[in-house]
Write an enzyme that holds these catalytic residues in place. Structure first.
Site, PDB file in Angstrom:
ATOM      1  N   LYS A 185       0.849  -1.203   0.000  1.00 56.60           N
ATOM      2  CA  LYS A 185       0.000   0.000   0.000  1.00 56.60           C
ATOM      3  C   LYS A 185       0.880   1.246   0.000  1.00 56.60           C
ATOM      4  O   LYS A 185       1.547   1.561   0.985  1.00 56.60           O
ATOM      5  CB  LYS A 185      -0.932   0.045   1.206  1.00 56.60           C
ATOM      6  CG  LYS A 185      -2.033   1.084   0.925  1.00 56.60           C
ATOM      7  CD  LYS A 185      -2.676   1.690   2.125  1.00 56.60           C
ATOM      8  CE  LYS A 185      -1.900   2.775   2.818  1.00 56.60           C
ATOM      9  NZ  LYS A 185      -1.769   4.023   2.052  1.00 56.60           N
ATOM     10  N   GLU A 391      10.013  15.211  15.824  1.00 51.50           N
ATOM     11  CA  GLU A 391      10.333  15.131  14.400  1.00 51.50           C
ATOM     12  C   GLU A 391       9.463  16.130  13.631  1.00 51.50           C
ATOM     13  O   GLU A 391       8.235  16.102  13.743  1.00 51.50           O
ATOM     14  CB  GLU A 391      10.051  13.722  13.890  1.00 51.50           C
ATOM     15  CG  GLU A 391      10.440  13.541  12.430  1.00 51.50           C
ATOM     16  CD  GLU A 391      10.075  12.162  11.892  1.00 51.50           C
ATOM     17  OE1 GLU A 391       8.963  11.687  12.165  1.00 51.50           O
ATOM     18  OE2 GLU A 391      10.914  11.579  11.177  1.00 51.50           O
TER      19      GLU A 391
END
Ligand code: NAD
Length: 480
Positions: A185, A391
């Site tokens: 995917k 992050e």
């Protein structure tokens, strides 16, 4: 002074590439419409134009793909290893032959500079298939003592948007080399090159069902990784989603490898070749707009050279060209999506709120349309600041200082992540001493962001577990 408008120079890469009006799913060797009969837009982030409509796969499509992969497993895994290798070689060659088309499409769909998709993403994707083709008939040497190498089975592979084709290659090549079958995917904002890869697989006569590609967003991914017919999950993406997948896999005992987020340190000692280190800092954080899991997003500079490093960095940043990713001179392309641009802008604002100084040197005007962020660095950053801890996944560098190697190591390791690190010094003994004490899957010395199919890549702590690439990457795809 007002910014001077300028024209982009034409490049051979601007040759138009045909993009289908809408894409399909690739299941059992055929291109099929999704059961839902729904499609969603994929946008060129540098123009905001809708490029194509992507098929929205649902649980029924995942069922069909897993069934196709299961059916293909026995014949594929029993194929003589040399025959499997031929398919991988063919795929690698075809990627090379269609390299320009793939690079242009990758840049249009994802916003990365053409010089990166052309010189990094596509060649490395081909290299992964070449490398793993060579392993097909040597697997018994990859995991010594494991007896006859056997595949794990049907693998669910979910990938992110920062290196769409390359991540597909990282996932598919070792799985196929070991005789597994796959349902892949791609990420919802960057599915086009994965579907082009499906065309390549068909051209190479890869047996139906060996690779199936189901596009869609998070729900499609969840239906896939939680499917009962799956033997192994390989996920690359955010730590948050990775943790959810780990829980689901633990409950069913499904094998799992996770390649997750990072907040990697790039450490510059005073004895380093500073001009080279500056290039390494640029490469570390502004490659692919900072959409890199192992981006050197925390810069630690030895206090005595901090003024020199920030001055030279600022000067170097003035020559970075932000703009049309299809221009071969562009250094920094478009941010992948509007949502990601908003996230980055929130972090920049949070840094300013916490008292950091935000520097965005660079004289040129940004294009009127598209999602853009100037290369940014922040000084006055404390380890407790949000920009030093979380992050950002964008072109934003947090600059901090240190006085001793001990302090550098302690600060570098002070993070829940552990993906990569850079060390800049002229002294070999210091390289060795510091590198071995850094909690990171990869440590680059006097360089940064070097990737190679022969070299294992992966994380510690919340950056995940398992390795991709090299001999070590094969273990995840062989039954114990
Ligand atoms: P993401 O986790 O949001 O999405 C990654 C993929 O997972 C996409 O295909 C998405 O559709 C799918 N997904 C979302 N929710 C899901 C669910 N509940 N179950 C199954 N699949 C689901 O991450 P992203 O924003 O696309 O990518 C950026 C992140 O990926 C960053 O944190 C980056 O560090 C990480 N990353 C890590 C590596 C590595 O090798 N360690 C490499 C590239 C990116």
């Amino acid at each position: 002074m007002p910014a001077t408008p300028w024209e982009y120079s034409p490049a051979p890469e601007t040759v138009p590439v045909t993009v289908p009006e809408r894409t399909q799913l690739y299941v059992g060797g055929k291109f099929v419409d999704p059961h839902s009969k729904k499609w969603f837009d994929t946008v060129n982030p540098s123009t905001e134009a809708v490029l194509s409509h992507i098929a929205e796969g649902d649980a029924a499509d995942v069922d069909a793909a897993v069934a196709a992969a299961r059916k293909a497993l026995k014949p594929w895994s029993r194929l003589p290893a040399q025959e499997r290798a031929k398919y991988l070689y063919r795929i690698a060659r075809r990627i090379q032959e269609r390299a320009r088309e793939l690079a242009v499409l990758e840049t249009m769909d994802g916003g990365k500079p053409i010089k990166e998709s052309r010189d990094v993403d596509v060649p490395l994707a081909a290299q992964h298939f070449f490398h793993h083709a060579g392993w097909c008939d040597k697997l018994r040497y990859a995991v010594p003592g494991a007896g006859d190498p056997r595949p794990v089975g049907v693998c669910a592979q979910v990938i992110p948007w920062n290196f769409p084709l390359l991540m597909a290659a990282w996932k598919l090549a070792p799985a196929l080399a070991c005789g597994n079958t796959v349902v892949l995917k791609p990420a919802e904002t960057t599915s086009l090159t994965a579907m082009r890869l499906a065309e390549i697989l068909q051209e190479c006569d890869l047996p139906p069902g060996v690779v199936n590609i189901v596009t869609g967003a998070g729900d499609t991914g969840r239906a896939l990784v939680e499917h009962e017919g799956i033997d192994k999950v390989a996920f690359t993406g955010s730590t948050e989603v990775g943790k959810r997948i780990a829980k689901a896999c633990a409950a069913r005992g499904t094998r799992l490898t996770l390649e997750l987020g990072g907040k990697s340190p790039n450490i510059v000692f005073a004895d380093a070749a500073i001009d080279q280190a500056i290039e390494g800092i640029v490469q570390g954080i502004w490659f692919n707009q900072g959409h890199v899991c192992c981006a050197g997003s925390r810069l630690f500079v030895e206090e005595s050279v901090l003024p020199e490093v920030t001055r030279k960095l600022e000067m170097r940043m003035r020559s970075l060209r932000v703009g049309d990713p299809l221009d071969k001179n562009t250094d920094i392309g478009a941010i992948n999506s509007k949502g990601q641009l908003q996230t980055i802008e929130r972090y920049i604002a949070a840094g300013a709120d916490e008292g950091c100084t935000v520097c965005q040197p660079g004289p040129q005007a940004l294009p009127a349309k598209g999602y853009w962020c100037r290369p940014t660095f922040m000084t006055g950053v404390q380890p407790s600041h949000v920009v030093a801890r979380e992050e950002i996944f964008g072109p934003v560098l947090a600059v901090m200082s240190f006085r001793t190697p001990e302090e550098a190591i302690m600060r570098a390791n002070n993070t829940p992540y552990g993906l990569a690190a850079g060390v800049w010094t002229e002294k070999g003994s210091k390289v060795f001493d510091v590198a071995r004490r850094l909690q990171a899957g990869v440590v680059w010395c006097n360089t940064y962001n070097q990737f190679d199919a022969t070299s294992p890549f992966g994380g510690f702590k919340e950056s995940g577990f398992g390795r991709e690439g090299g001999m070590q990457g094969l273990a995840a795809y062989l039954a114990e």
